[in-house]
Design a protein around this motif. Structure first.
Motif, PDB file in Angstrom:
ATOM      1  N   LEU A 183     -56.807  18.318 -28.802  1.00 32.72           N
ATOM      2  CA  LEU A 183     -57.679  19.156 -29.292  1.00 32.72           C
ATOM      3  C   LEU A 183     -57.057  19.531 -30.874  1.00 32.72           C
ATOM      4  O   LEU A 183     -56.050  19.431 -31.186  1.00 32.72           O
ATOM      5  N   LEU A 228     -57.351  21.215 -18.922  1.00 33.61           N
ATOM      6  CA  LEU A 228     -57.905  21.538 -17.754  1.00 33.61           C
ATOM      7  C   LEU A 228     -58.019  23.457 -18.557  1.00 33.61           C
ATOM      8  O   LEU A 228     -57.066  23.456 -18.145  1.00 33.61           O
ATOM      9  N   ILE A 244     -66.262  26.704 -24.078  1.00 31.40           N
ATOM     10  CA  ILE A 244     -64.962  25.465 -23.561  1.00 31.40           C
ATOM     11  C   ILE A 244     -65.520  23.771 -22.595  1.00 31.40           C
ATOM     12  O   ILE A 244     -65.185  23.560 -22.684  1.00 31.40           O
ATOM     13  N   PRO A 251     -48.025  13.440 -31.860  1.00 27.76           N
ATOM     14  CA  PRO A 251     -50.123  13.198 -31.282  1.00 27.76           C
ATOM     15  C   PRO A 251     -50.213  12.425 -32.456  1.00 27.76           C
ATOM     16  O   PRO A 251     -50.448  12.885 -33.789  1.00 27.76           O
ATOM     17  N   GLU A 284     -51.001  12.009 -23.525  1.00 27.01           N
ATOM     18  CA  GLU A 284     -51.901  13.421 -23.223  1.00 27.01           C
ATOM     19  C   GLU A 284     -52.993  12.751 -23.946  1.00 27.01           C
ATOM     20  O   GLU A 284     -52.360  13.626 -25.833  1.00 27.01           O
TER      21      GLU A 284
HETATM   22  P1  C2E Z   1     -49.734  21.653 -24.138  1.00 24.97           P
HETATM   23  O1  C2E Z   1     -50.788  20.992 -22.847  1.00 24.97           O
HETATM   24  O2  C2E Z   1     -49.113  21.703 -22.806  1.00 24.97           O
HETATM   25  O3  C2E Z   1     -49.638  20.446 -25.235  1.00 24.97           O
HETATM   26  C1  C2E Z   1     -48.355  20.336 -25.662  1.00 24.97           C
HETATM   27  C2  C2E Z   1     -47.900  20.722 -27.041  1.00 24.97           C
HETATM   28  O4  C2E Z   1     -46.873  20.569 -26.931  1.00 24.97           O
HETATM   29  C3  C2E Z   1     -48.883  20.183 -28.033  1.00 24.97           C
HETATM   30  O5  C2E Z   1     -48.980  21.453 -28.787  1.00 24.97           O
HETATM   31  C4  C2E Z   1     -48.167  18.816 -28.581  1.00 24.97           C
HETATM   32  O6  C2E Z   1     -48.492  18.355 -29.819  1.00 24.97           O
HETATM   33  C5  C2E Z   1     -46.696  19.800 -29.106  1.00 24.97           C
HETATM   34  N1  C2E Z   1     -45.205  19.450 -28.820  1.00 24.97           N
HETATM   35  C6  C2E Z   1     -45.138  17.619 -28.152  1.00 24.97           C
HETATM   36  N2  C2E Z   1     -44.295  17.241 -28.344  1.00 24.97           N
HETATM   37  C7  C2E Z   1     -43.584  18.579 -29.710  1.00 24.97           C
HETATM   38  C8  C2E Z   1     -42.470  18.939 -29.879  1.00 24.97           C
HETATM   39  O7  C2E Z   1     -41.691  17.514 -29.279  1.00 24.97           O
HETATM   40  N3  C2E Z   1     -42.002  19.813 -30.435  1.00 24.97           N
HETATM   41  C9  C2E Z   1     -43.083  20.583 -30.938  1.00 24.97           C
HETATM   42  N4  C2E Z   1     -41.949  22.221 -30.822  1.00 24.97           N
HETATM   43  N5  C2E Z   1     -44.492  20.548 -29.908  1.00 24.97           N
HETATM   44  C10 C2E Z   1     -44.181  19.513 -29.482  1.00 24.97           C
HETATM   45  P2  C2E Z   1     -51.143  21.217 -29.388  1.00 24.97           P
HETATM   46  O8  C2E Z   1     -51.077  20.067 -29.309  1.00 24.97           O
HETATM   47  O9  C2E Z   1     -50.659  22.326 -29.827  1.00 24.97           O
HETATM   48  O10 C2E Z   1     -51.439  22.392 -27.914  1.00 24.97           O
HETATM   49  C11 C2E Z   1     -51.636  23.290 -27.590  1.00 24.97           C
HETATM   50  C12 C2E Z   1     -51.446  23.186 -26.472  1.00 24.97           C
HETATM   51  O11 C2E Z   1     -52.917  23.705 -26.191  1.00 24.97           O
HETATM   52  C13 C2E Z   1     -52.127  22.541 -25.220  1.00 24.97           C
HETATM   53  O12 C2E Z   1     -50.711  22.578 -24.493  1.00 24.97           O
HETATM   54  C14 C2E Z   1     -52.692  23.396 -24.507  1.00 24.97           C
HETATM   55  O13 C2E Z   1     -52.812  23.607 -23.611  1.00 24.97           O
HETATM   56  C15 C2E Z   1     -53.881  23.177 -25.435  1.00 24.97           C
HETATM   57  N6  C2E Z   1     -55.162  22.498 -25.429  1.00 24.97           N
HETATM   58  C16 C2E Z   1     -54.941  21.530 -26.789  1.00 24.97           C
HETATM   59  N7  C2E Z   1     -55.909  20.416 -25.688  1.00 24.97           N
HETATM   60  C17 C2E Z   1     -56.603  21.212 -25.309  1.00 24.97           C
HETATM   61  C18 C2E Z   1     -58.000  20.550 -24.990  1.00 24.97           C
HETATM   62  O14 C2E Z   1     -58.659  19.253 -24.808  1.00 24.97           O
HETATM   63  N8  C2E Z   1     -58.407  21.414 -23.718  1.00 24.97           N
HETATM   64  C19 C2E Z   1     -57.914  22.497 -22.747  1.00 24.97           C
HETATM   65  N9  C2E Z   1     -58.612  23.304 -22.478  1.00 24.97           N
HETATM   66  N10 C2E Z   1     -56.682  23.158 -23.609  1.00 24.97           N
HETATM   67  C20 C2E Z   1     -56.283  22.041 -24.912  1.00 24.97           C
END
Ligand code: C2E
Ligand code: MG
Ligand code: MG
Length: 577
Positions: free
Chosen positions: A355, A412, A380, A557, A352
């Motif tokens: 960002l 998205l 965005i 990540p 996945e």
């Molecule tokens: P998401 O799509 O549900 O992404 C999964 C989140 O869970 C990611 O947080 C990831 O780092 C975190 N995660 C993965 N494994 C674990 C684990 O074992 N334990 C814990 N505590 N967390 C874990 P992240 O990277 O902070 O992203 C948060 C949210 O931000 C994402 O949730 C997604 O909704 C949004 N996001 C990230 N990148 C993009 C993007 O390029 N575009 C858009 N529109 N939203 C994004």
């Protein structure tokens, strides 16, 4: 329905006789002249019963049976051996492999038909009990998904449905609805000092107190941890909501007696009013929450109505907003890749894209902080395009250096999804990067879809027609049940980490997760478990046949370079599957 019977028999004459006999009985026979063809036909036709010869050239019937028993979709099909061999040892070998019956040639027509009838009947009974268990599980799931297991109150999943019921359909209707978000002040301290069991007792007592202090029965919902939502839909004026707030805050002036111990706690309330503060439940809840935060910041034990100037940390937001404008051109945005692992093989099957903002002064800023700002400002759209472009390019590079199977998931946002020309832009990016759409998965959250169901379905279908897959992200954290979401053409369901966290055999989350996986399997959706951190969580999702996992236990990540190194190292996951 006509029962399909697969007959695997190498002797043409014998096979033809049996096929004829079965056809005359109104059954639907399918013939296979050897084991390999038999297995292929079993996969393609899913017969209701299999008759199989033991001795066949190029692989015996035992081999056929043991292969079928390893395939979960075919393992339950009744299997009867037909053989001229009547030695006891053969008989036992067949039974140990899981054969249901053993007919020794020559057998009579009635022996054959009665063996078939017995097995079909037995299977029908098993299937019936499976269906009734499934129905029960669905009902239970529906209940659990709509109720909070601690207080028995409806949970936030019920909130959207309730709001839909009471929201005026006629715009001339002057009805107002107040959404009260009630939070306990300093609840985490109570939890930390007196323990979670005590915290739970207090939450139950708080739920009862709220119910008894609001005499006109309103809808009360437990939102999460120490948050309760009250919907006032039979009020005429803001002052009616004020009266309820005062009463509620006052009701906490009396101590709670728990386990012979008196404890004082206060509550704060944030209020948002429909239609003034928002026309949909997400907006109203967000604003009620902001107002609650403000009340608690000011010392708690009070209520606040939402007002636009309340926006939390407004100045900080403005500063971030300004620098976010330049982030793209200053190359401060980076993509990280979190590996996704196929639980059947333990191999990395994709990633996945997530960002990160490398802010020159503040260090790394996570997407949960800046994506909402990017959404509000419209930034965005260019950011999202940049993400797609870069992620596709990166995965394509990895395809080219020896990992051609890797799949890429991209999140998205709502604003991107509703852009008229989004599909067109996506096609352009896929063409420019030469990435086949089958390797791309778009992750969407349900709030993006529920506002305008029809348009969302149309858009999803148009995207799917390109050949890519669609995943529903953070499943379980929103307000819709799986049966509601079923109408959207998803391929993949990502169970949110809040269900997986601290999962153990007997927790309510375990029951919910099991039921979600089972229903998803029935709907032919692939299931991804997100946020797996511990061995226990991993064992659980393996045991219940999740397809894919993603989580810190395997890898956080990673930067593009680190992800490539991980792939080259061949790191894999050992699992109980
Ligand atoms: P998401 O799509 O549900 O992404 C999964 C989140 O869970 C990611 O947080 C990831 O780092 C975190 N995660 C993965 N494994 C674990 C684990 O074992 N334990 C814990 N505590 N967390 C874990 P992240 O990277 O902070 O992203 C948060 C949210 O931000 C994402 O949730 C997604 O909704 C949004 N996001 C990230 N990148 C993009 C993007 O390029 N575009 C858009 N529109 N939203 C994004
Ligand atoms: Mg995601
Ligand atoms: Mg998620």
């Amino acid at each position: 329905m006509t029962k399909k019977i697969l007959v695997i028999e190498d002797e043409d004459q014998v096979r033809e006789n049996i096929l004829e006999l079965l056809e005359a009985e109104g059954l639907l026979p399918i013939g296979a002249e050897n084991g390999a063809t038999g297995i292929d036909l079993a996969k393609a036709n899913r017969p209701d019963l299999i008759l199989c010869d033991v001795m066949m050239p190029g692989g015996d019937g035992y081999g056929v049976l043991s292969q079928l028993r390893q395939d979960s979709a075919l393992a339950g099909i009744p299997f009867i051996f037909l053989t001229a061999k009547a030695a006891k040892a053969d008989f036992r070998q067949g039974m140990e492999l899981g054969a249901d019956d053993y007919l020794t040639k020559p057998f009579t027509r009635s022996e054959l038909l009665s063996a078939i009838a017995t097995r079909l009947k037995k299977r029908a009974i098993v299937q019936e009990s499976y269906h009734s268990e499934l129905k029960q599980a669905k009902q239970q799931l529906n209940y659990w998904m709509h109720h909070d297991s601690l207080t028995g109150l409806p949970n936030r999943l019920s909130l959207r449905e309730k709001f839909k019921q009471i929201k005026p359909t006629n715009s001339k209707d002057k009805k107002i609805i107040a959404i009260l978000c009630i939070g306990l002040d300093r609840f985490s301290q109570i939890n930390d000092n007196l323990g979670h069991a005590f915290g739970d007792l207090l939450l139950k007592a708080v739920a009862e107190r709220i119910i008894t202090s609001v005499t006109n029965f309103y809808s009360i919902i437990r939102c999460n941890a120490d948050r309760f939502i009250l919907i006032l839909d039979n009020i005429e004026h803001k002052k009616d909501a004020i009266a309820v707030c005062e009463k509620l805050v006052h009701s906490f002036s009396q101590a709670f007696t728990l386990k012979n111990q008196e404890i004082f706690t206060t509550a704060s309330i944030g209020v948002a009013i429909y239609p003034r503060d928002g026309s949909n439940i997400d907006q109203l809840l967000d604003r009620a929450n902001k107002a609650l935060f403000q009340s608690q910041q000011q010392g708690g034990n009070q209520y606040q109505f939402y007002s636009a100037v309340l926006s939390i940390g407004a100045s900080d937001r403005v500063a971030l907003q300004t620098s976010l404008h330049y982030a793209l051109e200053r190359k401060e945005l980076h993509l990280y890749y979190q590996p996704k692992v196929n639980l059947a093989t333990g191999q990395v099957m994709g990633a996945e894209a997530l960002l990160r903002w490398h802010h020159p002064e503040r260090g790394i800023i996570g997407p949960t902080r800046f994506i909402p700002i990017a959404e509000e400002t419209g930034l965005i759209v260019p950011i999202g395009e940049w993400v797609l472009q870069n992620a596709c390019q990166q995965i394509k590079k990895l395809h080219d250096i020896g990992f051609p199977y890797l799949r890429l998931a991209v999140n998205l946002s709502g604003r991107q999804f509703t852009q008229i020309d989004f599909r067109q832009k996506l096609v352009k990016i896929l063409t420019a990067t030469n990435l086949h759409p089958q390797y791309l998965e778009l992750e969407l959250t349900e709030n993006i879809l529920v506002e305008n169901t029809e348009i969302a379905i149309r858009r999803l279908n148009a995207l799917k027609a390109l050949g890519l897959t669609i995943a529903i992200d953070d499943f379980g954290t929103g307000y819709s049940s799986l049966s509601y979401l079923q109408q959207f053409p998803f391929d993949v369901l990502k169970i949110d980490q809040c269900f997986i966290r601290n999962i153990s055999e007997n927790s309510p989350n375990a029951a919910i997760t099991k039921a979600i996986i089972e229903m998803a399997n029935n709907l032919n959706l692939k299931v991804i478990a997100e946020g797996i951190e511990t061995k226990e969580e991993l064992d659980f999702v393996c045991q219940y046949h999740c397809d894919i996992m993603q989580g810190y236990i395997f890898s956080p990540p990673l930067s593009a370079k680190e992800f490539k190194e991980l792939l080259i190292s061949g790191k894999s996951l050992s699992c109980v599957h």
